[in-house]
Design an enzyme around this catalytic site. Structure first.
Site, PDB file in Angstrom:
ATOM      1  N   SER C  27       0.824  -1.206   0.000  1.00  0.00           N
ATOM      2  CA  SER C  27       0.000   0.000   0.000  1.00  0.00           C
ATOM      3  C   SER C  27       0.855   1.251   0.000  1.00  0.00           C
ATOM      4  CB  SER C  27      -0.912  -0.001   1.228  1.00  0.00           C
ATOM      5  OG  SER C  27      -0.131   0.097   2.398  1.00  0.00           O
ATOM      6  N   ASN C 110      -3.466  -3.337  12.708  1.00  0.00           N
ATOM      7  CA  ASN C 110      -4.925  -3.257  12.603  1.00  0.00           C
ATOM      8  C   ASN C 110      -5.491  -2.013  13.272  1.00  0.00           C
ATOM      9  OD1 ASN C 110      -4.567  -5.709  11.423  1.00  0.00           O
ATOM     10  ND2 ASN C 110      -5.748  -6.898  12.915  1.00  0.00           N
ATOM     11  N   THR C 155     -38.767  23.697 -15.406  1.00  0.00           N
ATOM     12  CA  THR C 155     -39.011  22.313 -15.012  1.00  0.00           C
ATOM     13  C   THR C 155     -38.908  21.524 -16.296  1.00  0.00           C
ATOM     14  OG1 THR C 155     -41.404  22.391 -15.325  1.00  0.00           O
ATOM     15  CG2 THR C 155     -40.585  22.934 -13.135  1.00  0.00           C
ATOM     16  N   HIS C 156     -38.370  20.311 -16.220  1.00  0.00           N
ATOM     17  CA  HIS C 156     -38.129  19.500 -17.420  1.00  0.00           C
ATOM     18  C   HIS C 156     -37.285  20.267 -18.443  1.00  0.00           C
ATOM     19  CE1 HIS C 156     -41.554  16.805 -16.175  1.00  0.00           C
ATOM     20  NE2 HIS C 156     -42.009  17.939 -15.678  1.00  0.00           N
ATOM     21  N   SER C 276      -9.597  25.342 -27.613  1.00  0.00           N
ATOM     22  CA  SER C 276      -9.506  24.096 -28.346  1.00  0.00           C
ATOM     23  C   SER C 276      -8.186  24.059 -29.094  1.00  0.00           C
ATOM     24  CB  SER C 276     -10.680  24.018 -29.314  1.00  0.00           C
ATOM     25  OG  SER C 276     -10.374  23.216 -30.410  1.00  0.00           O
ATOM     26  N   ASN C 284     -14.518  26.876 -23.723  1.00  0.00           N
ATOM     27  CA  ASN C 284     -15.193  25.691 -23.222  1.00  0.00           C
ATOM     28  C   ASN C 284     -15.272  25.653 -21.697  1.00  0.00           C
ATOM     29  OD1 ASN C 284     -15.503  24.639 -25.829  1.00  0.00           O
ATOM     30  ND2 ASN C 284     -13.434  23.806 -25.782  1.00  0.00           N
ATOM     31  N   TYR C 316     -10.358  -8.179  10.925  1.00  0.00           N
ATOM     32  CA  TYR C 316      -9.671  -7.527   9.827  1.00  0.00           C
ATOM     33  C   TYR C 316      -9.587  -8.442   8.604  1.00  0.00           C
ATOM     34  CZ  TYR C 316      -6.196  -4.945   7.173  1.00  0.00           C
ATOM     35  OH  TYR C 316      -5.558  -4.246   6.176  1.00  0.00           O
ATOM     36  N   GLN C 321      -7.692  -2.815   2.941  1.00  0.00           N
ATOM     37  CA  GLN C 321      -6.605  -1.958   2.448  1.00  0.00           C
ATOM     38  C   GLN C 321      -6.969  -1.282   1.138  1.00  0.00           C
ATOM     39  OE1 GLN C 321      -2.403  -3.420   2.270  1.00  0.00           O
ATOM     40  NE2 GLN C 321      -2.617  -2.955   0.100  1.00  0.00           N
TER      41      GLN C 321
END
Lengths: 490, 490, 490, 490
Positions: C27, C110, C155-156, C276, C284, C316, C321
């Site tokens: 890890s 642990n 709405t919508h 772009s 953008n 555990y 992990q």
């Protein structure tokens, strides 16, 4: 739970199952989806038992008649059992007595449910392919009808370059073409019979797995019997192809919602719009919104199924049962959404004038202007891009050659006016010219659009043929089953 | 963000991008995954530009040399840019000046990133298929080596029927066979070139899309240019096949964890176990646990990608970028997990004695006992099931004929002892006999196991050939690219 | 893996771990996120060991000096180990010899990792609450500055009724207020110490769990030691609150994307827009798109974590992990996205004229017109709705009293002109009047907006105070730790 | 869809909605979940309309009588409408004519559905809290009954250290305690009234939002009206707490499955087990498997809801509708699973002898042995860990002092026998001693277990009181509503 006194199943335990536990664990609610497949399996199984002499011809006749009766009485008349298999077995026993107690010879619910799920998925995939073909046809027809309509193309939802509606629509068609191909391939893995695997090691009874597979319209068998009863990859990938379709449907749905909103590119057909309970002027794209929502829902179905399936040891685990209703729902959603989209698109009114008029707005021709500078004035593309960028900053959507010269001086230290004619400039600024100029393979030019349309008309025909072939093959096999059943009964 | 004064990109705006926004939006961290593919694309693109006379032979030579230098200097020497495309363009300009400013002629980041993603996915799928073949070989070798080892088979994690380790292992092999087939099919959809689509309408420069596709080892092109830059179904389905593999891996992982626990069926190799920082006696199946966890992780990757992709209008949206690292990670995880599982399984020690000894415990022979009653004493299966159920309730794992008679009287109202020999009973109670008796196609009998093994040895060979063919085809095309590059440079 | 000859960990097995397995299971890559927390835990732990006489004052001094050195040398100088705990232990042994070998007395990885995860989550939640307060302040400031700006409400995604920008913005503020409350509550569950739970039963060494919890700034301890090491609900709910925030952020992001598109309601600040590589005119909304994408990504993180956590037996499991890096990433994303949104919104330019001008378009006043008919002409609402619906059908956005009479005759069989004055009609058709009329609690009227703003100014202040109190409490506890450490060292 | 000729709703469009589209978009199937809440809302609303004089007392009486009739006729008698709101409105009109056409005055489906969802979620959360209290009680009772039972504790599913069943069970109790706390907090955010927000701006009718909230048992109102109708965070977090519970349930379920398998720690009650259709000896933990599966399913529900909700602009979108059935199902699953787990656990038979006997197997005392060496022989912990590790390698579960000396010589270069008495060694090797020795706060010693049990008995009582208080408060408010309704009617 069964009320017959024999106690067909669960006879061993001292105490009956807890009522809520029984309700919780019963799959009967959802089993209506596979009722006819259980009947089908029982028919084929009885013929097999008869061939192997485990039931006599007389018993087979009795059983087949009873099973047809049960089918005709319908799913709703089944009693309250743990599942459809138990319910049908109990009803069979009820109808024909002892020979009914032979129906589970050489069969387990493990191989039976796996078989019914595959039959269900097979038939739904065929329906889905059919709907998808219809959708592709509708898309192609729109592309044909509107093949010259110019519109602004978007990136980042910003007007980017002029394009054609037909080109845009063909893009969607092609996405669905791939889904059709996926379904064909998934179909081949699904249309395999687990029957005869019994619990998971096959059975010591003599059973002809290949014969029963043939009766049920399968292409073959799932060979290893432990694999046959404990794999649900077929179910997960069936839902995945549904999800793949719905993801693309959600994109069209989003565009329908946008295009009926401020974009104002389309008018929805009344049949696929709703009004408001409070705002009388509204015309809402509810169907498109719901299809968009269904894409989220089926993502959830797929996620749930995978999360359930993860880390389950071999062979059968009851967790599998809870995956089934997610399969049923996912394929149902896919078929409905695909069909509705086809019918809605078919009636949408495209506002060609508005599309055309917006095609060149917001300086969407800028790229072509830069390209022209590269070709005519031998400016490296990156510099041409900068020159046009400066013009764009000045919010001058229609620059003169002088404007360009000024910018070119700043960026490249030289003028370009000598290399550029007024005609060059006018063309570069004209969306209609630009969409013709982008004539690479798969581009927006008339020739490319025509080629793409022609090829796709043929492709759809081919795909129709492929689907017909499958349907015919399956049907013939089932007819053979029905005819043998009839032969025993009569 | 680049600090060179030219300001290659983003030159238009008055203000520079916010620093955190730039960090947030930069893909450079993850672009190392596609660095070599960007180089490859640039090589092919330069050859194409040269052929179309957009760069001279001299410029092409200069550019190709520079691009090879950039490759050799490595990803780490790229400066701080929004992405690898910008970084390489800037470095090219730095190295060769004005001709570097021509590299984006007829190309956009939109088609470039789609191309690089497909090249990445293609190569990772090839690696994954290779790992999967290795895993299948290891599984098959175990099945061959242990082909006669008897063990208890489980349903609901309860001992259910005797089975063979080889049969169990072949089930896993077959699941991975289907994944191999899936990958082959997905590969064909992925190995298609978007290059030349530019932003989404192709370009007004003359570019041979088919030729550049050939150079890059593609099977063909993604025809419609809007589809080519705005579809990510290929990326999603690549992750889906990885997920499919990991789901099955998680099942083996779960069994490894169980089997090293109270089941005590296997001993882990030291190389694939860990100890504890505090409990010195522990030998933990960490690798199996982590593979199990990775199946959850990749479900998350797939869910995230679908959720991001949902409802995005055409064509390119920046959201696509955030899908890329999920693709990179998902395929990496798939390859690593598959390879590790192969190597871990290869060294696992199966405790055959314990498996054998547990095979008949908990009355796993009950089904065969019932089957025998059906065959020998002509008891209907459901009744035989009940008879044996009563015996099972008495916790008598080894019933005598008298025991059976008693139960048969209760259930069926008649004795069965006349029909059953002592030998019949002994066989039915003997796991070694039972696994031979379940001899249906795909069952556990010696003959069936042998047949399945023989067929799978051939199948793996066929799949190896298919994979080799693909690798060879791609390699030859790339060699042609390298050789043309060499021809220009020298 | 460590190469020191002592073999600090994993000493028991005959063979070293497989290299790839070690890489797969390490890890360390992600442990940089908790490096400082491991140091902190070690400090507090050493003081505890000293108090319990497990290390002498001299050893404690040596160890504390070494641990501070390790902190100063930084995470990057740690060697190649399975995790940061092993790495630091090895380095401690390297620096101070035998007393270093005492550091794991009464401690296990642990409880250590559970503690570090909680410290990480605690600090990130504090940062996130801080960012969220900033975002709320920005939103509130916009609402104050634009409190009278009228716009169409949707709405919508269809224009529905006139509303005010301030009202719209306050809605977002309130959603984030609830997230702030959620975080406060989650914080209390997270800020509990697992330390001293050792593997999962506590330890036979005498350790003062409450004292070490105090040193680390915790509010208390996770009592049951098995719960303490084997629960990850805290981690999942921390990610859930991040997801909750991102879902709302994605909605604002979507509106930013829409509003910079054809809606044309806002102008993005240059600092939060991109151009772009090929289309020089583009501006953008990349940051908004990426924030939208991040909401999909964090859904994936949450899904993955839950899917991993599902069905893990106590205590555990190594699967835990793999959940950690998802936690790290999710909280990082949440903080970054929240902060960026605050800064972007702060600089957005709202086009008040366009909003105002569109507020009444598409007959958004229809509801008020119907309401007026109810009040003035005593028409039942449903009939009024129908009357106005008929007018809307005629696309007459500005109906006369005659128009209304005609529709009223058709629907209700009577005229309404006698009950309605010209002023009534004008008001009902005037968006500025309509937003004043919708003056229910929480509505759009000037009075309601003012009240809501006033209350939220106070609420933010209260929330700031709450956050300050927490930060101060934690800081004071940590200062006590530092001061005790200093006392031992000097 | 409605058959009344008036065309109550949707009157505006020329064409009726497409049949399949209507079926697809209808929520009526799922609306049975909120039927009684719609009735409740209508009652309160009518009282409000009466108070504001929008309906006369006579009309109110008529309407209230009709609404009670509709309730008594039941959900099933509603016709075929788009949703329950439309259906009830139509039925009202049918019953009382024109005054029925006034019911939607000052109300929209937007605020109505948001209100009903909150009422539904509120009541289900109360039920769920009740079930969770029952589960906690059962767990606590087991811990009390079995408080001294010793068992092996596991990490990585490997025997790790001796622990107590009571300690293990308390861990689960504590996880559910946190869920109870979460639910309390979520409840407060949910129990707020959106009613009166109308479409999203409130209404120009005079409506007392606070009064209607009081009538419906809410704690207060959702202030900003756009927030009130367009937020679904309440729905998502309600499902999240359900998911949190199910994740922990899935862990217990997994242990039940393991413990009835080779672990052999428990015997399932007959009432919560199933048998097999083919294998008569089987006793399967189906309920546990299905609860485990439900945790995957609810992950899917949550994922789907978040994925649907993501990036939806304000205010109402039809996508919201499709989230509702996921909420209904998720809370139903949570309540059922929690209740079943409580009842199943209550009847499980723990095999104390087997647990006790396995507690010390596989050298689970190794940690304590190492700890003893630290304390008695002053060996640094890491070295003690290595010494014991060497003993563990020799598979000597019961080492002599000589064995330890040998290992100590190898690791630490010195013997330890002088510091260790025979009694020291015996204690360290005795699981019963070990569980007493791990006596840190929250550990396994008798004293700690007793303290934890005592505290939790009180905690459950407190939580019962909290829940009762809420139920009583809500009930009183509803009684007031009923009493006012009665006052008008009589």
């Amino acid at each position: 739970m069964k009320e017959t006194e024999e106690g067909v199943v669960r006879s061993r335990f001292g105490k009956k199952m807890d009522e809520t536990a029984l309700m919780f664990s019963s799959s009967l609610d959802h089993d209506k989806n596979i009722f006819y497949y259980v009947i089908l399996v029982d028919m084929a199984h009885i013929l097999n038992l008869m061939k192997s002499l485990y039931v006599s011809e007389e018993e087979a006749k009795e059983l087949l008649k009873a099973i047809i009766e049960i089918r005709n009485e319908g799913f709703e008349t089944l009693g309250n059992y743990e599942d459809v298999h138990e319910a049908i077995e109990a009803k069979l026993i009820d109808k024909v007595g002892d020979s009914g107690r032979k129906i589970q010879t050489a069969k387990s619910r493990n191989d039976e449910i796996a078989t019914c799920l595959r039959l269900f998925a097979r038939d739904r995939l065929l329906l889905l392919m059919d709907s998808l073909l219809e959708l592709r046809r509708v898309l192609l027809q729109i592309a044909i009808d509107k093949k010259d309509v110019i519109m602004p193309g978007f990136t980042h939802l910003q007007p980017a370059q002029p394009t054609k509606l037909s080109h845009h629509i063909i893009a969607y068609h092609d996405m669905f073409s791939r889904d059709f191909e996926r379904m064909m391939q998934v179909f081949r893995r699904i249309n395999q019979s687990p029957l005869g695997s019994a619990a998971f090691t096959t059975t010591s009874f003599e059973i002809d797995r290949e014969r029963i597979a043939e009766f049920l319209g399968f292409d073959g068998i799932v060979d290893n019997s432990a694999d046959a009863v404990s794999s649900r990859d077929f179910s997960i990938e069936a839902v995945f192809v549904g999800t793949s379709i719905l993801l693309t449907l959600s994109r069209i749905a989003e565009e329908i919602i946008l295009w009926t909103s401020e974009f104002n590119f389309i008018e929805l057909p009344d049949e696929f719009a709703s009004s408001s309970s409070i705002m009388p002027q509204k015309k809402n794209p509810d169907i498109a919104e719901l299809i968009r929502a269904k894409s989220g829902r089926i993502i959830g179905n797929l996620t749930a199924m995978m999360s359930m399936y993860k880390a389950l040891p071999l062979t059968y685990n009851r967790d599998f049962q809870d995956m089934n209703s997610l399969l049923y729902e996912a394929l149902e959603i896919s078929i409905l959404s695909t069909g509705l989209m086809a019918r809605m698109l078919d009636k949408i009114d495209f506002k060609e004038d508005i599309m055309d008029q917006k095609a060149g707005k917001k300086f969407t021709v800028a790229t072509e202007l830069a390209n022209m500078l590269v070709r005519k004035a031998n400016i490296p593309f990156r510099s041409a891009h900068e020159i046009v960028g400066r013009i764009a900053m000045q919010e001058n959507a229609s620059p003169s050659i002088d404007d360009i010269d000024r910018a070119a001086m700043e960026v490249a230290g030289r003028k370009v006016s000598e290399s550029i004619s007024k005609d060059d400039l006018e063309k570069a600024l004209n969306p209609a010219h630009v969409v013709e100029a982008t004539s690479g393979t798969g581009g927006t030019s008339e020739e490319q659009i025509k080629r793409m349309l022609d090829e796709r008309i043929l492709l759809i025909e081919e795909d129709e043929d492929k689907l017909s072939d499958i349907v015919e093959t399956v049907s013939k096999k089932l007819e053979k089953l029905y005819s043998e059943v009839a032969g025993v009964i009569d």
